[in-house]
Design an enzyme around this catalytic site. Structure first.
Site, PDB file in Angstrom:
ATOM      1  N   ASN A  74       0.822  -1.228   0.000  1.00  0.00           N
ATOM      2  CA  ASN A  74       0.000   0.000   0.000  1.00  0.00           C
ATOM      3  C   ASN A  74       0.849   1.268   0.000  1.00  0.00           C
ATOM      4  O   ASN A  74       0.535   2.235  -0.693  1.00  0.00           O
ATOM      5  CB  ASN A  74      -1.027  -0.017   1.143  1.00  0.00           C
ATOM      6  CG  ASN A  74      -0.408  -0.127   2.503  1.00  0.00           C
ATOM      7  OD1 ASN A  74       0.684  -0.664   2.654  1.00  0.00           O
ATOM      8  ND2 ASN A  74      -1.080   0.387   3.499  1.00  0.00           N
TER       9      ASN A  74
ATOM     10  N   PRO B   2      10.357  -6.038  -0.689  1.00  0.00           N
ATOM     11  CA  PRO B   2       9.109  -5.339  -1.006  1.00  0.00           C
ATOM     12  C   PRO B   2       7.992  -6.352  -1.232  1.00  0.00           C
ATOM     13  O   PRO B   2       8.263  -7.539  -1.422  1.00  0.00           O
ATOM     14  CB  PRO B   2       9.421  -4.622  -2.327  1.00  0.00           C
ATOM     15  CG  PRO B   2      10.864  -4.860  -2.617  1.00  0.00           C
ATOM     16  CD  PRO B   2      11.328  -6.009  -1.797  1.00  0.00           C
TER      17      PRO B   2
ATOM     18  N   SER C  36       5.412  -8.460  -3.358  1.00  0.00           N
ATOM     19  CA  SER C  36       5.761  -8.997  -4.681  1.00  0.00           C
ATOM     20  C   SER C  36       5.131  -8.179  -5.812  1.00  0.00           C
ATOM     21  O   SER C  36       5.667  -8.143  -6.917  1.00  0.00           O
ATOM     22  CB  SER C  36       5.379 -10.468  -4.788  1.00  0.00           C
ATOM     23  OG  SER C  36       4.065 -10.653  -4.354  1.00  0.00           O
TER      24      SER C  36
ATOM     25  N   SER D  94      -0.538  -7.580   7.331  1.00  0.00           N
ATOM     26  CA  SER D  94      -1.825  -7.850   7.987  1.00  0.00           C
ATOM     27  C   SER D  94      -1.595  -8.554   9.327  1.00  0.00           C
ATOM     28  O   SER D  94      -0.517  -9.119   9.568  1.00  0.00           O
ATOM     29  CB  SER D  94      -2.677  -8.723   7.074  1.00  0.00           C
ATOM     30  OG  SER D  94      -2.054  -9.974   6.943  1.00  0.00           O
TER      31      SER D  94
ATOM     32  N   GLU E 202       4.021  -4.027  12.586  1.00  0.00           N
ATOM     33  CA  GLU E 202       3.054  -2.960  12.289  1.00  0.00           C
ATOM     34  C   GLU E 202       1.945  -3.617  11.484  1.00  0.00           C
ATOM     35  O   GLU E 202       2.120  -3.917  10.307  1.00  0.00           O
ATOM     36  CB  GLU E 202       3.715  -1.844  11.460  1.00  0.00           C
ATOM     37  CG  GLU E 202       4.831  -1.109  12.176  1.00  0.00           C
ATOM     38  CD  GLU E 202       4.320  -0.187  13.263  1.00  0.00           C
ATOM     39  OE1 GLU E 202       3.093  -0.059  13.429  1.00  0.00           O
ATOM     40  OE2 GLU E 202       5.155   0.390  13.971  1.00  0.00           O
ATOM     41  N   LEU E 203       0.788  -3.839  12.140  1.00  0.00           N
ATOM     42  CA  LEU E 203      -0.220  -4.710  11.506  1.00  0.00           C
ATOM     43  C   LEU E 203      -1.493  -3.936  11.162  1.00  0.00           C
ATOM     44  O   LEU E 203      -1.491  -2.721  11.060  1.00  0.00           O
ATOM     45  CB  LEU E 203      -0.472  -5.903  12.424  1.00  0.00           C
ATOM     46  CG  LEU E 203       0.815  -6.640  12.851  1.00  0.00           C
ATOM     47  CD1 LEU E 203       0.510  -7.767  13.803  1.00  0.00           C
ATOM     48  CD2 LEU E 203       1.601  -7.142  11.654  1.00  0.00           C
TER      49      LEU E 203
ATOM     50  N   CYS F  14      -3.095   1.890   6.487  1.00  0.00           N
ATOM     51  CA  CYS F  14      -3.225   1.263   7.810  1.00  0.00           C
ATOM     52  C   CYS F  14      -3.818   2.287   8.759  1.00  0.00           C
ATOM     53  O   CYS F  14      -4.837   2.052   9.398  1.00  0.00           O
ATOM     54  CB  CYS F  14      -1.873   0.778   8.297  1.00  0.00           C
ATOM     55  SG  CYS F  14      -0.642   2.065   8.325  1.00  0.00           S
TER      56      CYS F  14
ATOM     57  N   GLU G 195     -11.062  -5.148   9.386  1.00  0.00           N
ATOM     58  CA  GLU G 195     -10.399  -4.013   8.758  1.00  0.00           C
ATOM     59  C   GLU G 195     -10.983  -3.822   7.358  1.00  0.00           C
ATOM     60  O   GLU G 195     -11.091  -4.793   6.610  1.00  0.00           O
ATOM     61  CB  GLU G 195      -8.901  -4.290   8.665  1.00  0.00           C
ATOM     62  CG  GLU G 195      -8.141  -3.220   7.919  1.00  0.00           C
ATOM     63  CD  GLU G 195      -6.630  -3.443   7.915  1.00  0.00           C
ATOM     64  OE1 GLU G 195      -6.210  -4.602   7.724  1.00  0.00           O
ATOM     65  OE2 GLU G 195      -5.896  -2.467   8.093  1.00  0.00           O
TER      66      GLU G 195
ATOM     67  N   GLU H 214       7.811   2.524  14.851  1.00  0.00           N
ATOM     68  CA  GLU H 214       8.519   3.117  13.719  1.00  0.00           C
ATOM     69  C   GLU H 214       8.374   4.624  13.907  1.00  0.00           C
ATOM     70  O   GLU H 214       7.470   5.077  14.611  1.00  0.00           O
ATOM     71  CB  GLU H 214       7.917   2.647  12.398  1.00  0.00           C
ATOM     72  CG  GLU H 214       8.091   1.132  12.268  1.00  0.00           C
ATOM     73  CD  GLU H 214       8.000   0.574  10.873  1.00  0.00           C
ATOM     74  OE1 GLU H 214       7.200   1.073  10.085  1.00  0.00           O
ATOM     75  OE2 GLU H 214       8.746  -0.382  10.581  1.00  0.00           O
TER      76      GLU H 214
HETATM   77  P1  NAD Z   1       0.461  -9.000   3.894  1.00  0.00           P
HETATM   78  O1  NAD Z   1       0.473  -9.321   5.341  1.00  0.00           O
HETATM   79  O2  NAD Z   1      -0.216  -9.938   2.978  1.00  0.00           O
HETATM   80  O3  NAD Z   1       1.958  -8.868   3.341  1.00  0.00           O
HETATM   81  C1  NAD Z   1       2.909  -7.970   3.876  1.00  0.00           C
HETATM   82  C2  NAD Z   1       4.305  -8.436   3.506  1.00  0.00           C
HETATM   83  O4  NAD Z   1       4.585  -9.642   4.221  1.00  0.00           O
HETATM   84  C3  NAD Z   1       4.479  -8.774   2.033  1.00  0.00           C
HETATM   85  O5  NAD Z   1       5.769  -8.378   1.622  1.00  0.00           O
HETATM   86  C4  NAD Z   1       4.337 -10.292   2.013  1.00  0.00           C
HETATM   87  O6  NAD Z   1       4.968 -10.909   0.909  1.00  0.00           O
HETATM   88  C5  NAD Z   1       5.020 -10.654   3.326  1.00  0.00           C
HETATM   89  N1  NAD Z   1       4.610 -11.943   3.883  1.00  0.00           N
HETATM   90  C6  NAD Z   1       3.404 -12.563   3.766  1.00  0.00           C
HETATM   91  N2  NAD Z   1       3.416 -13.718   4.458  1.00  0.00           N
HETATM   92  C7  NAD Z   1       4.635 -13.824   5.032  1.00  0.00           C
HETATM   93  C8  NAD Z   1       5.257 -14.794   5.899  1.00  0.00           C
HETATM   94  N3  NAD Z   1       4.613 -15.895   6.308  1.00  0.00           N
HETATM   95  N4  NAD Z   1       6.519 -14.576   6.308  1.00  0.00           N
HETATM   96  C9  NAD Z   1       7.180 -13.467   5.937  1.00  0.00           C
HETATM   97  N5  NAD Z   1       6.661 -12.521   5.116  1.00  0.00           N
HETATM   98  C10 NAD Z   1       5.395 -12.696   4.677  1.00  0.00           C
HETATM   99  O7  NAD Z   1      -0.130  -7.528   3.825  1.00  0.00           O
HETATM  100  P2  NAD Z   1      -0.561  -6.690   2.547  1.00  0.00           P
HETATM  101  O8  NAD Z   1      -1.839  -7.240   2.031  1.00  0.00           O
HETATM  102  O9  NAD Z   1       0.625  -6.582   1.635  1.00  0.00           O
HETATM  103  O10 NAD Z   1      -0.807  -5.254   3.236  1.00  0.00           O
HETATM  104  C11 NAD Z   1      -2.002  -4.876   3.806  1.00  0.00           C
HETATM  105  C12 NAD Z   1      -1.985  -5.046   5.310  1.00  0.00           C
HETATM  106  O11 NAD Z   1      -0.890  -4.323   5.879  1.00  0.00           O
HETATM  107  C13 NAD Z   1      -3.227  -4.460   5.980  1.00  0.00           C
HETATM  108  O12 NAD Z   1      -3.682  -5.299   6.998  1.00  0.00           O
HETATM  109  C14 NAD Z   1      -2.728  -3.146   6.571  1.00  0.00           C
HETATM  110  O13 NAD Z   1      -3.467  -2.632   7.632  1.00  0.00           O
HETATM  111  C15 NAD Z   1      -1.350  -3.519   6.964  1.00  0.00           C
HETATM  112  N6  NAD Z   1      -0.556  -2.316   7.112  1.00  0.00           N
HETATM  113  C16 NAD Z   1      -0.162  -1.940   8.364  1.00  0.00           C
HETATM  114  C17 NAD Z   1       0.577  -0.774   8.538  1.00  0.00           C
HETATM  115  C18 NAD Z   1       1.048  -0.341   9.895  1.00  0.00           C
HETATM  116  O14 NAD Z   1       1.963   0.452   9.942  1.00  0.00           O
HETATM  117  N7  NAD Z   1       0.507  -0.845  10.966  1.00  0.00           N
HETATM  118  C19 NAD Z   1       0.893   0.002   7.424  1.00  0.00           C
HETATM  119  C20 NAD Z   1       0.456  -0.408   6.154  1.00  0.00           C
HETATM  120  C21 NAD Z   1      -0.262  -1.583   6.013  1.00  0.00           C
END
Ligand code: NAD
Length: 476
Positions: free
Chosen positions: A148, A172, A174, A223, A244-245, A278, A379, A456
């Site tokens: 995002n 990053p 993918s 997430s 940071e979720l 987020c 969410e 952060e």
């Molecule tokens: P995601 O959790 O699917 O992926 C995030 C990253 O983690 C990607 O690079 C992904 O390839 C990697 N990943 C996935 N599974 C993994 C594993 N088992 N081990 C290691 N790495 C893994 O999230 P998304 O769909 O890319 O992003 C959206 C989510 O991120 C939303 O829930 C949003 O709220 C959250 N988010 C949180 C913040 C914050 O600062 N709290 C900021 C932005 C987004």
């Protein structure tokens, strides 16, 4: 074809595999990218460990100067990097420019802390000895980033890590690797030594980073389910973790609020980046006396957000990033409507041939969403806002805290006692009072409850990239 950045090499995946990155506005291929795996992560971790030897030993003022020079060089490339980000992510050019600029500024902000790491002198009972507490960089750090805000969220991790003397393996998302590669290339062109930041690409590299024995700390933005998996995996090698979720930030607006200011903040908070934020206004609770006037203002603002290809200068809101993500938000809206909610604005997809090949969606405002609906309990990661009337602050606070999440929160009121109470009682890592939802460099940012932990931004984030060591000097 894009390549990974591992030490001095610009490499393909060890497996030889690759995949396509597509533009969410048009479906067109933007570039082809290596699909890295554990072997590539291993190479990157080795490179980072090697670079740590020299980078961590550099005099801190030299590290500061190198980072400032590299950041300045990167900032001179913002106009080249922004369209790359728009093409791979979908956001508007304005949003991409802001984000690319934030990347360079963040490197500069933490560079200024590089030579300000302080320890302690401690008196000990035996006066022929004394103690010191010194701070050292941790070592190789893993940075895992979502799609995002690919650049902001990469910089939030890379900047404090390298300023404190660590080295990094960066992954990053993918679907958004290209602008990140351009930013790291620009830092290297601007003088950042090779190996200090290594970039690996592809879905499989995340888990390999978390499991790699040379990597000592993981910072993940993603997430909540991913956070849980990462924490479990990191426990195998007892890595430090910052998570940071997800979030479902509430906003409470009381009768006495500045409604113009509130409407502007809520509109930016919910619709910026096509709602894929987020920190965002994801649940709105409005006191009865302000309800109608605020809704009118919100609808007027939503009506100005013309969806469109982010490269088009008339677009005010890009597409959603993926088809799955759009389907998820549409399902959340449909569930609310099926249970009796009323769509006040939007609620569908924009019509016209220019929208046929992208993941476009209308900015959406919904009222009468019943308690327990998915829009309240999950969410909503897209531009759809559920709104509810409240009688008073008590009810607002009860509903605001009725969530597993605890990332951000806001309140709009002219009553300082009410604001103070909200600050005390809102269960979140951040509360904005009469202020737009923006994370500031100066303030630590991070969640509570199932929105994660660790910080952060701010000096606090920088310190979390160091570890304390106690020293006893005897014979003095
Ligand atoms: P995601 O959790 O699917 O992926 C995030 C990253 O983690 C990607 O690079 C992904 O390839 C990697 N990943 C996935 N599974 C993994 C594993 N088992 N081990 C290691 N790495 C893994 O999230 P998304 O769909 O890319 O992003 C959206 C989510 O991120 C939303 O829930 C949003 O709220 C959250 N988010 C949180 C913040 C914050 O600062 N709290 C900021 C932005 C987004």
């Amino acid at each position: 074809m894009a390549t990974m950045i591992i030490e001095g090499d610009r490499t393909k995946a060890a497996s030889g595999k690759s995949y396509e990155v597509r533009n969410p506005a048009t479906g067109e291929v933007v570039d082809e990218v290596p699909a890295g795996g554990p072997a590539d992560v291993d190479k990157a971790a080795q490179a980072a460990a090697k670079a740590f030897g020299s980078w961590s030993k550099l005099p801190a003022n030299q590290r500061r100067e190198i980072l400032h020079k590299a950041a300045q060089h990167m900032l001179s490339k913002v106009e080249e990097i922004a369209p790359i980000l728009t093409k791979e992510q979908g956001k508007t050019l304005l949003e991409s420019r802001l984000e690319a600029r934030r990347f360079g500024e963040n490197i500069g902000w933490f560079a200024d802390l590089a030579d300000k790491i302080h320890g302690q002198y401690v008196r000990l009972p035996d006066l022929t000895t004394y103690g010191l507490v010194v701070r050292k960089p941790i070592g190789v750090c893993g940075a895992i980033v979502p799609w995002n805000f690919p650049l902001t969220l990469a910089a939030n991790k890379v900047a404090p890590a390298i300023a404190a003397g660590n080295t990094v393996v960066l992954k990053p998302a993918s679907t958004t690797p290209l602008a990140t590669l351009a930013c790291i290339e620009a830092l290297i062109d601007g003088g950042l030594p090779e190996g200090v930041v290594n970039v690996v690409l592809g879905q499989a590299t995340g888990e390999a980073i978390v499991g790699h024995p040379l990597i000592r700390k993981i910072a993940l933005t993603g997430s909540t389910p991913t956070g849980k998996r990462v924490m479990a995996k990191a426990s195998e090698t007892l890595k430090k973790v910052t998570l940071e979720l997800g979030g479902s930030d509430p906003c409470i607006v009381l009768d006495d609020a500045d409604l113009e200011g509130a409407a502007r903040a809520i509109s930016v908070g919910r619709f910026f980046n096509c709602g894929q934020q987020c920190l965002s206004t994801k649940r709105l609770y409005v006191q009865e006396g302000a309800y109608d006037a605020l809704m009118e203002k919100l609808v007027a603002r939503a009506a100005k957000l013309k969806p469109g290809n982010g490269l088009d200068k008339d677009s005010r809101m890009g597409p959603m990033h993926t088809e799955t993500q759009r389907a998820e938000v549409e399902a959340q809206v449909k569930e609310a409507v099926d249970r009796g909610a009323k769509v006040v604005y939007g609620g569908g997809r924009p019509k016209g041939s220019e929208y046929e090949h992208g993941w476009f969606i209308e900015p959406t405002i919904i009222e009468n969403v019943p308690e327990g609906a998915r829009m309240w309990t999950e969410e909503v990661f897209g531009p759809a806002l559920p709104v509810r009337r409240i009688k008073d602050l008590d009810e607002g606070l009860r509903l605001a805290n009725d969530t597993q999440y605890g990332l951000g929160s806001s309140i709009w009121t002219a009553n300082m006692a009410a604001a103070h109470r909200a600050v005390q009682e809102l269960e979140a890592g951040y509360t904005w009072v009469n202020s737009i939802v923006i994370a500031h460099d100066e303030l630590p940012f991070g969640g509570t409850k199932q929105s994660g932990f660790g910080k952060e931004h701010g000096v606090e984030a920088f310190m979390q990239y160091t570890e304390e060591k106690s020293v006893v000097y005897g014979g003095v």
